[in-house]
Design a protein around this motif. Structure first.
Motif, PDB file in Angstrom:
ATOM      1  N   SER A 197     -47.686  35.993  63.776  1.00 21.18           N
ATOM      2  CA  SER A 197     -46.621  36.004  62.767  1.00 21.18           C
ATOM      3  C   SER A 197     -47.031  35.201  61.532  1.00 21.18           C
ATOM      4  CB  SER A 197     -45.335  35.416  63.356  1.00 21.18           C
ATOM      5  OG  SER A 197     -45.566  34.091  63.820  1.00 21.18           O
ATOM      6  N   GLY A 198     -46.368  35.509  60.420  1.00 18.75           N
ATOM      7  CA  GLY A 198     -46.651  34.779  59.183  1.00 18.75           C
ATOM      8  C   GLY A 198     -48.123  34.870  58.816  1.00 18.75           C
ATOM      9  N   LYS A 199     -48.734  33.722  58.563  1.00 19.97           N
ATOM     10  CA  LYS A 199     -50.161  33.685  58.246  1.00 19.97           C
ATOM     11  C   LYS A 199     -51.029  33.703  59.495  1.00 19.97           C
ATOM     12  CE  LYS A 199     -49.484  31.213  53.870  1.00 19.97           C
ATOM     13  NZ  LYS A 199     -49.798  29.993  53.074  1.00 19.97           N
ATOM     14  N   GLY A 200     -50.386  33.599  60.659  1.00 24.21           N
ATOM     15  CA  GLY A 200     -51.112  33.641  61.912  1.00 24.21           C
ATOM     16  C   GLY A 200     -51.948  32.400  62.144  1.00 24.21           C
ATOM     17  N   ILE A 201     -52.589  32.368  63.309  1.00 27.75           N
ATOM     18  CA  ILE A 201     -53.512  31.281  63.617  1.00 27.75           C
ATOM     19  C   ILE A 201     -54.939  31.830  63.615  1.00 27.75           C
ATOM     20  CG2 ILE A 201     -54.170  29.517  65.302  1.00 27.75           C
ATOM     21  CD1 ILE A 201     -51.519  28.999  63.884  1.00 27.75           C
ATOM     22  N   GLY A 202     -55.285  32.657  64.580  1.00 31.13           N
ATOM     23  CA  GLY A 202     -56.593  33.303  64.556  1.00 31.13           C
ATOM     24  C   GLY A 202     -56.563  34.647  63.863  1.00 31.13           C
ATOM     25  N   ALA A 203     -55.371  35.240  63.785  1.00 29.37           N
ATOM     26  CA  ALA A 203     -55.198  36.550  63.157  1.00 29.37           C
ATOM     27  C   ALA A 203     -53.733  36.714  62.782  1.00 29.37           C
ATOM     28  CB  ALA A 203     -55.638  37.670  64.108  1.00 29.37           C
ATOM     29  N   SER A 204     -53.451  37.656  61.893  1.00 29.56           N
ATOM     30  CA  SER A 204     -52.065  37.927  61.505  1.00 29.56           C
ATOM     31  C   SER A 204     -51.869  39.418  61.313  1.00 29.56           C
ATOM     32  CB  SER A 204     -51.697  37.186  60.209  1.00 29.56           C
ATOM     33  OG  SER A 204     -52.437  37.694  59.109  1.00 29.56           O
ATOM     34  N   VAL A 205     -50.611  39.859  61.497  1.00 32.14           N
ATOM     35  CA  VAL A 205     -50.237  41.263  61.326  1.00 32.14           C
ATOM     36  C   VAL A 205     -48.960  41.302  60.487  1.00 32.14           C
ATOM     37  CG1 VAL A 205     -49.520  43.396  62.478  1.00 32.14           C
ATOM     38  CG2 VAL A 205     -51.286  41.938  63.528  1.00 32.14           C
ATOM     39  N   ASP A 206     -48.890  42.228  59.576  1.00 30.34           N
ATOM     40  CA  ASP A 206     -47.719  42.379  58.715  1.00 30.34           C
ATOM     41  C   ASP A 206     -46.462  42.653  59.540  1.00 30.34           C
ATOM     42  OD1 ASP A 206     -46.494  43.046  55.972  1.00 30.34           O
ATOM     43  OD2 ASP A 206     -46.098  44.857  57.142  1.00 30.34           O
ATOM     44  N   ALA A 207     -45.350  42.083  59.126  1.00 27.05           N
ATOM     45  CA  ALA A 207     -44.102  42.177  59.893  1.00 27.05           C
ATOM     46  C   ALA A 207     -43.626  43.626  60.036  1.00 27.05           C
ATOM     47  CB  ALA A 207     -43.014  41.333  59.244  1.00 27.05           C
ATOM     48  N   ALA A 208     -43.760  44.439  58.987  1.00 28.44           N
ATOM     49  CA  ALA A 208     -43.318  45.830  59.062  1.00 28.44           C
ATOM     50  C   ALA A 208     -44.147  46.603  60.082  1.00 28.44           C
ATOM     51  CB  ALA A 208     -43.423  46.485  57.683  1.00 28.44           C
ATOM     52  N   GLN A 209     -45.453  46.378  60.103  1.00 32.07           N
ATOM     53  CA  GLN A 209     -46.315  47.033  61.077  1.00 32.07           C
ATOM     54  C   GLN A 209     -45.988  46.554  62.494  1.00 32.07           C
ATOM     55  OE1 GLN A 209     -49.068  49.473  60.730  1.00 32.07           O
ATOM     56  NE2 GLN A 209     -48.430  49.452  62.880  1.00 32.07           N
ATOM     57  N   TYR A 210     -45.763  45.268  62.622  1.00 33.53           N
ATOM     58  CA  TYR A 210     -45.429  44.685  63.920  1.00 33.53           C
ATOM     59  C   TYR A 210     -44.136  45.290  64.455  1.00 33.53           C
ATOM     60  CZ  TYR A 210     -46.529  40.772  67.112  1.00 33.53           C
ATOM     61  OH  TYR A 210     -46.934  40.005  68.177  1.00 33.53           O
ATOM     62  N   ALA A 211     -43.164  45.471  63.580  1.00 27.96           N
ATOM     63  CA  ALA A 211     -41.875  46.056  63.978  1.00 27.96           C
ATOM     64  C   ALA A 211     -42.059  47.489  64.466  1.00 27.96           C
ATOM     65  CB  ALA A 211     -40.901  46.016  62.806  1.00 27.96           C
ATOM     66  N   ALA A 212     -42.885  48.264  63.766  1.00 29.04           N
ATOM     67  CA  ALA A 212     -43.129  49.654  64.174  1.00 29.04           C
ATOM     68  C   ALA A 212     -43.783  49.709  65.553  1.00 29.04           C
ATOM     69  CB  ALA A 212     -44.022  50.340  63.140  1.00 29.04           C
ATOM     70  N   ASP A 213     -44.673  48.775  65.821  1.00 28.57           N
ATOM     71  CA  ASP A 213     -45.352  48.740  67.114  1.00 28.57           C
ATOM     72  C   ASP A 213     -44.424  48.273  68.226  1.00 28.57           C
ATOM     73  OD1 ASP A 213     -47.740  49.583  65.920  1.00 28.57           O
ATOM     74  OD2 ASP A 213     -48.245  47.526  65.356  1.00 28.57           O
ATOM     75  N   LEU A 214     -43.485  47.417  67.896  1.00 24.96           N
ATOM     76  CA  LEU A 214     -42.479  46.998  68.881  1.00 24.96           C
ATOM     77  C   LEU A 214     -41.575  48.164  69.278  1.00 24.96           C
ATOM     78  CD1 LEU A 214     -41.481  43.430  67.630  1.00 24.96           C
ATOM     79  CD2 LEU A 214     -42.328  43.993  69.914  1.00 24.96           C
ATOM     80  N   ILE A 215     -41.229  48.976  68.316  1.00 25.64           N
ATOM     81  CA  ILE A 215     -40.420  50.167  68.618  1.00 25.64           C
ATOM     82  C   ILE A 215     -41.183  51.080  69.569  1.00 25.64           C
ATOM     83  CG2 ILE A 215     -39.396  52.245  67.621  1.00 25.64           C
ATOM     84  CD1 ILE A 215     -38.856  50.578  65.064  1.00 25.64           C
ATOM     85  N   LYS A 216     -42.483  51.220  69.322  1.00 24.47           N
ATOM     86  CA  LYS A 216     -43.333  52.033  70.194  1.00 24.47           C
ATOM     87  C   LYS A 216     -43.369  51.449  71.612  1.00 24.47           C
ATOM     88  CE  LYS A 216     -47.320  53.214  68.508  1.00 24.47           C
ATOM     89  NZ  LYS A 216     -48.758  53.139  68.084  1.00 24.47           N
ATOM     90  N   LEU A 217     -43.528  50.121  71.715  1.00 24.40           N
ATOM     91  CA  LEU A 217     -43.579  49.470  73.029  1.00 24.40           C
ATOM     92  C   LEU A 217     -42.238  49.579  73.754  1.00 24.40           C
ATOM     93  CD1 LEU A 217     -44.927  47.797  75.218  1.00 24.40           C
ATOM     94  CD2 LEU A 217     -44.485  45.741  73.843  1.00 24.40           C
ATOM     95  N   LYS A 218     -41.152  49.462  73.018  1.00 22.78           N
ATOM     96  CA  LYS A 218     -39.828  49.589  73.630  1.00 22.78           C
ATOM     97  C   LYS A 218     -39.656  50.992  74.217  1.00 22.78           C
ATOM     98  CE  LYS A 218     -35.679  47.693  74.280  1.00 22.78           C
ATOM     99  NZ  LYS A 218     -35.453  46.354  74.885  1.00 22.78           N
ATOM    100  N   THR A 219     -40.146  51.998  73.509  1.00 23.09           N
ATOM    101  CA  THR A 219     -40.066  53.379  74.005  1.00 23.09           C
ATOM    102  C   THR A 219     -40.850  53.532  75.298  1.00 23.09           C
ATOM    103  OG1 THR A 219     -39.821  54.209  71.740  1.00 23.09           O
ATOM    104  CG2 THR A 219     -40.521  55.791  73.420  1.00 23.09           C
TER     105      THR A 219
END
Length: 539
Positions: A197-219
């Motif tokens: 999240s945010g700037k991340g520690i070792g890596a970061s992912v944009d919040a909009a992309q993360y949200a889309a992937d969460l929807i996929k995982l929920k499905t």
């Protein structure tokens, strides 16, 4: 010579006693309504992925504590978990987004972690399914509630320094979850990603992309668990709170996708910080993190009221914790204050980094013998119920106070933490109901004797003996020999040590007449249970 030495020690102890200050403090407990709630299994601990050659500050304190190589046959480990009856364990950590699951149509070879120039200095690692079966057999035997952190970087590419983009490839996770179901392994919750999240520690992912992937995982979860009631929870993002990022994640993922928002806390600084002990004992420093709890609570109320707040990982000092601090008595001042504070902001689960591993494990990495914080966690788990009660104190900020309904019984449990090295607090506990009654009926109260008023003020506490006397139950925690950095905790003056059979010792209180004075000596901690406290929200 012996006499003179004894006399000198006597004078030294007398001087220390005289140097102490006594301060009267009134604590008013309002049990008419709970101000927040926790989960029944609020206490949680983590098991990480770090291999033995994970090192910080020329120390390599992880040993064989990874979910991959942890000795699941060690009797101390099983007994330590079983003492909680139902303990939540979160499997996750920095390397979880580098883990491949050796199942299904895996697109690359599944090898062990090795030192490499990738995220966090290690290559991708592998979880073999025979090991996963062993882990779940152990979890089932010991009554563990499992939260498992999934690899959220699989299929993505690093776009710029630490910033990763592209869609998440769900195929490996899908096969892994499907295998888990086929084997009858019970997972309470699936967590997506670690510190992206945010700037991340070792890596970061944009919040909009993360949200889309969460929807996929929920499905995926809904499909694979379609015949299960209840289904596992989906928790995310397992990172450090960033207001804008967290707000957008909830907005873009939409209603009922995320069941719990997890965030991480390391508010003491680096494990090598020479000021760690002073930070732990500084009430102003401890209180700073309350703003994070408050902000996350506001984020959830505004954008995702269906979700709850969890602390998914918290070790106090980062980079494996601090040797001879994180694993000693002094750390319980920070840990118990965190548990108390987080609960007041509706935090449902609090995961301690770690159960075992690093310098901050609840259990010693090599011997599995409990460190002091283990007993602090166990006392909280056994005494403090779900309902959080409002407390007002007249004491200085060095006396921290928290109250909950008692767990599994009537009355309330009070936690008192004395951070002062010289003030002995003399405590009077009052019920807000009785205070209101006295205000409303002040004329009648003035006509009554002091004894009657005192009886009325304390009539709601204690268990009544055959002679009608009421009692409270006290659990007083101090370090062995007064050494704050001792690895031995005393309960009511008795060292907490495993029995000869390796069992967790009994955690018995001292029963004290309810109208007797109550105090919290300097640099000590006390749980106090009032079985007959008149708290309507606890009935």
């Amino acid at each position: 010579m012996g006499f003179r030495l004894s006399f000198f020690l006597f004078l030294a102890s007398l001087s220390a006693i005289c140097a102490q200050e006594a301060e009267d403090a009134t604590i008013v407990v309002n049990g008419t309504k709970a101000i927040a709630n926790t989960d029944t299994n609020y206490i949680c601990a983590t098991i990480d992925w770090w291999p033995p050659d994970k090192c910080n500050y020329n120390q390599c304190p992880w040993g064989s504590s990874s979910i991959i190589n942890l000795d699941l046959s060690h009797p101390f480990l099983a007994k330590a978990i079983q003492a909680f009856k139902r303990m939540r364990i979160r499997v996750g950590g920095s390397l979880q987004d580098e883990v491949l699951y050796d199942v299904g149509n895996l697109k690359s070879r599944c090898n062990s972690f090795t030192k490499a120039g990738e995220v966090f200095g290690f290559s991708k690692g592998c979880l073999h399914m025979d090991r996963w079966d062993q882990v779940n057999y152990f979890f089932n035997k010991t009554g563990v509630l499992v939260t498992f952190g999934l690899n959220a970087l699989y299929g993505r590419q690093e776009i710029t320094n630490k910033v990763w983009g592209g869609d998440w490839d769900s195929s490996n996770a899908n096969d892994f979850i499907n295998y888990t179901i086929s084997k009858g392994h019970r997972i309470d919750s699936w967590e997506f990603g670690n510190e992206l999240s945010g700037k991340g520690i070792g890596a970061s992912v944009d919040a909009a992309q993360y949200a889309a992937d969460l929807i996929k995982l929920k499905t995926i979860i809904n499909k694979l668990y379609k015949n299960f009631r209840p289904k596992p929870l989906l928790v995310a993002p397992g990172g450090f709170y960033d207001k804008e990022w967290y707000n957008k994640l909830l907005q873009d993922s939409g209603s009922l996708v995320i069941n719990a928002m997890t965030h991480h806390i390391y508010n003491l600084g680096a494990g090598v910080d020479h000021d760690l002990v002073s930070k732990i004992l500084d009430p102003n420093h401890l209180s700073k993190i309350s703003q994070t709890f408050r902000n996350l609570n506001q984020t959830i109320q505004t954008y995702g009221p269906w979700a709850s707040a969890w602390v998914g990982e918290s070790g106090g000092a980062y980079n494996s914790g601090a040797r001879n601090i994180s694993d000693t008595f002094v750390n319980s001042f920070w840990y118990l204050d965190q548990l108390g504070m987080a609960a007041t902001y509706d935090t449902r689960v609090y995961c301690r980094q770690t159960l075992v591993g690093g310098n901050y494990g609840l259990l010693d990495t090599t011997t599995f013998v409990p460190n002091p914080d283990y007993y602090s966690a166990l006392l909280w788990h056994r005494l403090m119920g779900k309902e959080v009660i409002s407390v007002n104190s007249s004491a200085s900020p060095y006396l921290r106070s928290y109250a909950h309904c008692s767990k599994g019984r009537s009355g309330i449990a009070l936690l008192l933490i004395n951070l002062s090295n010289q003030t002995d607090y003399n405590i009077m506990v009052q019920n807000s109901i009785n205070i209101d009654l006295r205000v409303k009926d002040k004329t009648d109260e003035n006509r009554k004797s002091f004894t009657h008023v005192l009886k009325r003020a304390v009539s709601w506490v204690g268990s009544k003996a055959s002679d009608g006397t009421s009692f409270r139950e006290e659990y007083h925690l101090t370090p062995e020999n007064g050494d704050l950095q001792s690895k031995t905790m005393l309960l009511n003056g008795n060292p907490l040590q495993l029995t000869d059979d390796g069992d967790i010792p009994s955690l018995n209180p001292v029963r004290v007449a309810v109208n007797s004075p109550m105090s919290v000596p300097p640099l000590s901690i006390k749980f106090v249970v009032f079985p007959n406290f008149d708290a309507s929200c606890c009935k």
